[in-house]
Design a protein around this motif. Structure first.
Motif, PDB file in Angstrom:
ATOM      1  N   ASN B 259       0.745  -1.369  -0.651  1.00 54.96           N
ATOM      2  CA  ASN B 259       0.166   0.058  -0.341  1.00 54.96           C
ATOM      3  C   ASN B 259       0.757   1.026  -0.289  1.00 54.96           C
ATOM      4  O   ASN B 259       1.357   1.348   0.986  1.00 54.96           O
ATOM      5  CB  ASN B 259      -0.655   0.163   1.839  1.00 54.96           C
ATOM      6  CG  ASN B 259      -0.336   0.179   1.913  1.00 54.96           C
ATOM      7  OD1 ASN B 259       0.326  -1.099   2.491  1.00 54.96           O
ATOM      8  ND2 ASN B 259      -0.703   0.858   3.093  1.00 54.96           N
ATOM      9  N   LEU B 263       6.372   3.114  -0.631  1.00 59.48           N
ATOM     10  CA  LEU B 263       6.567   1.425   0.059  1.00 59.48           C
ATOM     11  C   LEU B 263       6.958  -0.138  -0.755  1.00 59.48           C
ATOM     12  O   LEU B 263       7.487  -0.755  -1.345  1.00 59.48           O
ATOM     13  CB  LEU B 263       5.181   1.525   1.191  1.00 59.48           C
ATOM     14  CG  LEU B 263       5.967  -0.541   1.991  1.00 59.48           C
ATOM     15  CD1 LEU B 263       6.147  -0.434   2.530  1.00 59.48           C
ATOM     16  CD2 LEU B 263       4.009  -0.559   2.444  1.00 59.48           C
ATOM     17  N   ALA B 266       9.853   0.222  -2.466  1.00 58.91           N
ATOM     18  CA  ALA B 266      10.892   0.187  -1.394  1.00 58.91           C
ATOM     19  C   ALA B 266      10.587  -1.367  -1.365  1.00 58.91           C
ATOM     20  O   ALA B 266      11.716  -2.724  -1.431  1.00 58.91           O
ATOM     21  CB  ALA B 266      10.668   0.150  -0.342  1.00 58.91           C
ATOM     22  N   LEU B 268       9.653  -3.353  -3.665  1.00 55.84           N
ATOM     23  CA  LEU B 268      10.552  -4.379  -5.317  1.00 55.84           C
ATOM     24  C   LEU B 268      12.137  -4.653  -5.064  1.00 55.84           C
ATOM     25  O   LEU B 268      12.773  -5.262  -5.330  1.00 55.84           O
ATOM     26  CB  LEU B 268      10.369  -4.077  -6.519  1.00 55.84           C
ATOM     27  CG  LEU B 268       8.814  -3.642  -6.854  1.00 55.84           C
ATOM     28  CD1 LEU B 268       8.425  -2.544  -8.500  1.00 55.84           C
ATOM     29  CD2 LEU B 268       7.911  -5.273  -6.905  1.00 55.84           C
ATOM     30  N   MET B 270      13.515  -4.265  -2.358  1.00 54.63           N
ATOM     31  CA  MET B 270      13.747  -5.707  -1.007  1.00 54.63           C
ATOM     32  C   MET B 270      14.135  -7.208  -1.495  1.00 54.63           C
ATOM     33  O   MET B 270      14.881  -7.466  -1.482  1.00 54.63           O
ATOM     34  CB  MET B 270      12.922  -5.552   0.020  1.00 54.63           C
ATOM     35  CG  MET B 270      13.270  -4.039   1.086  1.00 54.63           C
ATOM     36  SD  MET B 270      11.824  -4.909   2.227  1.00 54.63           S
ATOM     37  CE  MET B 270      10.760  -3.248   2.604  1.00 54.63           C
ATOM     38  N   PHE B 314       1.689  -1.254   5.477  1.00 58.10           N
ATOM     39  CA  PHE B 314       1.787  -0.335   6.288  1.00 58.10           C
ATOM     40  C   PHE B 314       0.755   0.077   6.748  1.00 58.10           C
ATOM     41  O   PHE B 314       0.955   0.635   6.404  1.00 58.10           O
ATOM     42  CB  PHE B 314       2.809   0.174   6.524  1.00 58.10           C
ATOM     43  CG  PHE B 314       3.295   0.700   8.046  1.00 58.10           C
ATOM     44  CD1 PHE B 314       4.322   0.788   8.273  1.00 58.10           C
ATOM     45  CD2 PHE B 314       2.549   1.774   7.937  1.00 58.10           C
ATOM     46  CE1 PHE B 314       4.871   0.921   9.497  1.00 58.10           C
ATOM     47  CE2 PHE B 314       2.075   2.820   9.958  1.00 58.10           C
ATOM     48  CZ  PHE B 314       3.731   1.976   9.884  1.00 58.10           C
ATOM     49  N   GLY B 315      -0.047  -0.074   7.716  1.00 55.01           N
ATOM     50  CA  GLY B 315      -1.635   0.093   8.315  1.00 55.01           C
ATOM     51  C   GLY B 315      -1.733   1.370   8.686  1.00 55.01           C
ATOM     52  O   GLY B 315      -1.035   1.720   9.359  1.00 55.01           O
ATOM     53  N   ARG B 339       3.815  -9.183   4.999  1.00 54.16           N
ATOM     54  CA  ARG B 339       4.197  -8.381   6.500  1.00 54.16           C
ATOM     55  C   ARG B 339       2.816  -7.820   6.923  1.00 54.16           C
ATOM     56  O   ARG B 339       2.391  -7.310   5.196  1.00 54.16           O
ATOM     57  CB  ARG B 339       4.989  -7.585   6.170  1.00 54.16           C
ATOM     58  CG  ARG B 339       5.436  -6.589   6.672  1.00 54.16           C
ATOM     59  CD  ARG B 339       5.346  -5.267   6.618  1.00 54.16           C
ATOM     60  NE  ARG B 339       5.461  -4.735   7.282  1.00 54.16           N
ATOM     61  CZ  ARG B 339       5.743  -3.401   7.664  1.00 54.16           C
ATOM     62  NH1 ARG B 339       6.003  -3.230   6.224  1.00 54.16           N
ATOM     63  NH2 ARG B 339       6.369  -2.539   8.552  1.00 54.16           N
ATOM     64  N   GLY B 342       0.408  -2.033  11.924  1.00 55.23           N
ATOM     65  CA  GLY B 342       0.211  -0.328  11.835  1.00 55.23           C
ATOM     66  C   GLY B 342      -1.504  -1.124  12.375  1.00 55.23           C
ATOM     67  O   GLY B 342      -1.548  -1.642  13.096  1.00 55.23           O
ATOM     68  N   THR B 343      -2.278  -0.212  12.104  1.00 52.61           N
ATOM     69  CA  THR B 343      -3.594  -0.078  11.759  1.00 52.61           C
ATOM     70  C   THR B 343      -4.480  -1.143  12.274  1.00 52.61           C
ATOM     71  O   THR B 343      -4.463  -1.655  11.578  1.00 52.61           O
ATOM     72  CB  THR B 343      -4.533   1.323  11.974  1.00 52.61           C
ATOM     73  OG1 THR B 343      -3.471   2.487  11.288  1.00 52.61           O
ATOM     74  CG2 THR B 343      -6.018   1.435  12.556  1.00 52.61           C
ATOM     75  N   PRO B 363       9.064  -5.820   7.292  1.00 51.41           N
ATOM     76  CA  PRO B 363       9.074  -6.306   5.868  1.00 51.41           C
ATOM     77  C   PRO B 363      10.458  -7.305   5.128  1.00 51.41           C
ATOM     78  O   PRO B 363      10.549  -7.526   4.554  1.00 51.41           O
ATOM     79  CB  PRO B 363       8.965  -5.296   5.312  1.00 51.41           C
ATOM     80  CG  PRO B 363       9.657  -3.366   6.017  1.00 51.41           C
ATOM     81  CD  PRO B 363       9.299  -4.476   7.843  1.00 51.41           C
ATOM     82  N   GLN B 364      11.594  -6.820   5.801  1.00 48.27           N
ATOM     83  CA  GLN B 364      12.724  -7.880   5.149  1.00 48.27           C
ATOM     84  C   GLN B 364      13.185  -8.538   5.493  1.00 48.27           C
ATOM     85  O   GLN B 364      13.314  -9.497   4.193  1.00 48.27           O
ATOM     86  CB  GLN B 364      13.699  -6.901   5.904  1.00 48.27           C
ATOM     87  CG  GLN B 364      15.262  -5.469   4.996  1.00 48.27           C
ATOM     88  CD  GLN B 364      15.387  -4.109   5.931  1.00 48.27           C
ATOM     89  OE1 GLN B 364      15.548  -4.047   5.978  1.00 48.27           O
ATOM     90  NE2 GLN B 364      16.388  -5.638   6.485  1.00 48.27           N
TER      91      GLN B 364
END
Lengths: 288, 378
Positions: B259, B263, B266, B268, B270, B314-315, B339, B342-343, B363-364
């Motif tokens: 989302n 992000l 990033a 891709l 990773m 990442f919510g 992964r 967040g909310t 995420p990594q």
């Protein structure tokens, strides 16, 4: 006091009666932002979450003492709303709206320049000074006050990195999302100048992405003027040329706008550039 | 949206910019009925650059030759794009070649004008090798672009006399095209000095827009009617667009959903960092719903050759519980790593776990895991 916005900033929300405007007004109020007025033409006299709604920005300034604007109106009306806010000398004017035509953005930017108003966006998440004021849509719970200034062209990636900083016990002086469009108001260079001059900022995190040359310009500015440590991250190392990667401005055209060029320029300016976003917080820890 | 040359020239003609009269054909036999005077030029209509070098532009002195070239060019592949249409036009006697364009000057945050006496070749190459041959300016959108500014630009290219008047007319008209049609780029390369057809030879040398490139702003489509549909979307690109999802096709075997554009980019990076090859890029955007997420998964895994799926959420405005329901509903047919943070994270995690799906926080770690899964499956 902080830069651009503080606990004294009195925010006008344009498009406050729309779905996004109403939702994020509630979140801003929860954060502690002083949202003092809304504007939706034709709905003057009503209220949203206890905030008075006016028909024009001028009335909102006069009756409620608004000093800054946050714009949620749909793309086809965004230019009109932004010009109105700039005319009323609201400062900063923050345009959250995505999908604003580029010729409209050019006019908004030019008018802000003439009126000497700070314009943030379009297509941005806004800006947050932890513990004081949030204008825009960044999630409330991520932030902690502290010495690191964060500036970015991306929304979620900023949240990711701010959350990591907060987890590591590194607070932020301000987080500023510039927006993902090819033509936006404030640039990395503008933000770096403010962070360099801000006594509450000890280090800067710059989150860039492919497309355009804003990061290369930032690198030149850092070499010449920035004495505070800067940590960088550039998204899109593996993005193919010619494809718009989600943001209208995130496209490699010809040989311009590659992550490699940006990373090289920043490194040459003394910036520590992280390979992965997960490394940024640790690199920041090393400099503050 | 990029326009084909013939579409850009139709536009130019409406603004009185001189272009050759041409005929668009889709079959070689159509050459026969064309009432134009030889020699003719045949030009492939593709959206990619470099068609001349690829053999997509040919001269023909006779009908036989024209038909032969038309048969060769129609259907050929230029940088992966199939040639479906051809423009046939009367060949012009080209003298000096100039370059003229209006394009977004991102650092100046204005429309920029670029002109050069070294036309007919790649302007990026001119900018690199002989930057002094390029004249530049920017346009104040409230002031506009006026004849005197065009005259100053023309003088910097060394133009005088009636050619300078021609240049002023073309440049001011080109700026009108740019603003009125909501273009990000309008380019004439070459803007050539021509004596004779399509002009009256007695009138002396004139300027002719020999090629035309226009990119319209996708965000301004609502202001214009009757626009062509040029983009040839793949089935999955069309499906994503219909759902309002931002999707880019790549050439690996690992589908990627996240989302926020930054992000996902990033993510891709990773995956590539750990040795994986992304198959696509899908941004569900801010505030994605259960249904958005379900659709997103169904789209990315349909790409042939996809062997794994990484979802990185990442919510913020987006709620992890909504996302989790979408993930469970979609039942990915390939190995999936999620992964989620967040909310409403706890609720999201509970929904996933009750369906037997583990959610990573880092995420990594998730990227490394999905790359390993696909590698072992090979």
């Amino acid at each position: 006091m902080s830069i651009l916005i503080s606990k004294d900033t009195r925010v006008l929300v344009q498009g406050i009666t729309g779905y996004q405007g109403e939702f994020h007004t509630a979140r801003m109020l929860e954060f502690g932002t002083r949202v003092v007025a809304g504007v939706t033409p034709g709905k003057g006299g009503t209220q949203v979450h206890g905030v008075p709604v006016f028909d024009t920005a001028a009335e909102a300034v006069q009756a409620a003492g608004a000093t800054a604007a946050c714009i949620f109106v749909p793309a086809r009306f965004a230019k009109d709303a932004a010009l109105e806010a700039i005319e009323a000398r609201l400062d900063p004017v923050v345009v959250i709206t995505e999908g604003v035509p580029v010729h409209d953005a050019l006019q908004i930017v030019e008018f802000a320049r003439r009126q000497q108003v700070h314009l943030v966006g379009p297509n941005c998440p806004g800006l947050t000074v932890p513990g004081q004021c949030k204008i825009g849509i960044m999630p409330n719970h991520l932030f902690a006050p502290g010495p690191v200034g964060v500036v970015s062209r991306s929304g979620t990636l900023t949240y990711e990195i701010v959350a990591a900083l907060t987890r590591e016990g590194i607070g932020q002086s301000m987080a500023l999302g510039l927006g993902g469009d090819p033509v936006v108001g404030l640039s990395f260079t503008d933000a770096l100048r403010m962070f360099q001059d801000d006594p509450h900022t000890a280090a800067v995190i710059l989150i860039g992405e492919i497309g355009g040359s804003a990061e290369e310009e930032a690198a030149r500015f850092i070499s010449a003027h920035v004495r505070k440590p800067v940590v960088g991250y550039i998204a899109g190392r593996t993005a193919p040329p010619g494809k718009r990667m989600g943001h209208a401005g995130a496209v490699i055209s010809g040989t311009e706008g590659t992550a490699g060029s940006k990373i090289e320029a920043l490194q040459a300016a003394g910036v520590t550039v992280a390979t992965l976003p997960g490394e940024v917080a640790a690199l920041a820890r090393a400099v503050v | 949206m990029k326009l084909h040359e013939y579409q850009a020239k139709e536009l130019f003609a409406r603004y009185a910019i001189p272009v050759q009269n041409g005929v668009v054909i889709e079959r070689p036999q159509q050459v026969e009925g064309i009432a134009l005077t030889y020699p003719l030029v045949l030009k492939a209509q593709v959206l990619v650059g470099g068609r001349g070098k690829a053999g997509g532009i040919k001269l023909a002195s006779t009908p036989d030759e024209a038909k032969r070239h038309a048969a060769a060019i129609l259907g050929m592949q230029i940088k992966g794009e199939k040639v479906r249409r051809l423009v046939v036009a009367e060949a012009a006697e080209i003298g000096a070649e100039y370059y003229l364009a209006f394009t977004i000057d991102r650092p100046a945050r204005r429309m920029g004008v670029i002109a050069s006496a070294a036309g007919g070749i790649d302007i990026e190459e001119v900018a690199r090798s002989t930057p002094d041959k390029i004249a530049r300016g920017t346009v104040d959108p409230f002031f506009g672009f006026h004849p005197y500014q065009a005259r100053q630009l023309g003088r910097r290219l060394g133009l005088g006399g009636s050619l300078l008047s021609d240049f002023v007319a073309v440049a001011t008209a080109l700026y009108r095209v740019c603003v009125s049609e909501d273009a990000e780029l309008v380019e004439v390369n070459p803007l050539a000095v021509v004596t004779g057809r399509p002009f009256d030879a007695a009138g002396g040398p004139r300027l002719l827009a020999v090629d035309a490139k226009v990119i319209l702003d996708d965000n301004a489509v609502y202001r214009h009617s009757g626009l062509p549909k040029n983009e040839e979307l793949t089935e999955l690109e069309a499906a994503a667009r219909a759902e309002g999802l931002s999707y880019v096709e790549l050439d690996g075997d690992l589908a990627i959903i996240g989302n926020g554009a930054g992000l996902v980019m990033a993510t891709l990076d990773m995956v590539a960092h750990f040795g994986g090859r992304p198959a696509n890029f899908l941004d569900v955007g801010g505030g994605a719903t259960t249904e958005n997420m379900k659709q997103a998964i169904e789209i990315v895994v349909r790409k042939p050759g996809v062997r794994g799926l990484l979802i990185n959420i990442f919510g913020g405005i987006t709620r992890c519980d909504d996302i989790a329901r979408g993930i469970v509903d979609a039942r990915s047919p390939v190995d999936m790593v999620v992964r989620l943070t967040g909310t409403n994270e706890d609720e999201g995690r509970r929904i996933l776990e009750s369906a037997g799906i583990h959610a990573y926080v880092d995420p990594q770690e998730a990227a490394r895991r999905v790359v390993a899964l696909v590698a072992h499956g090979a």
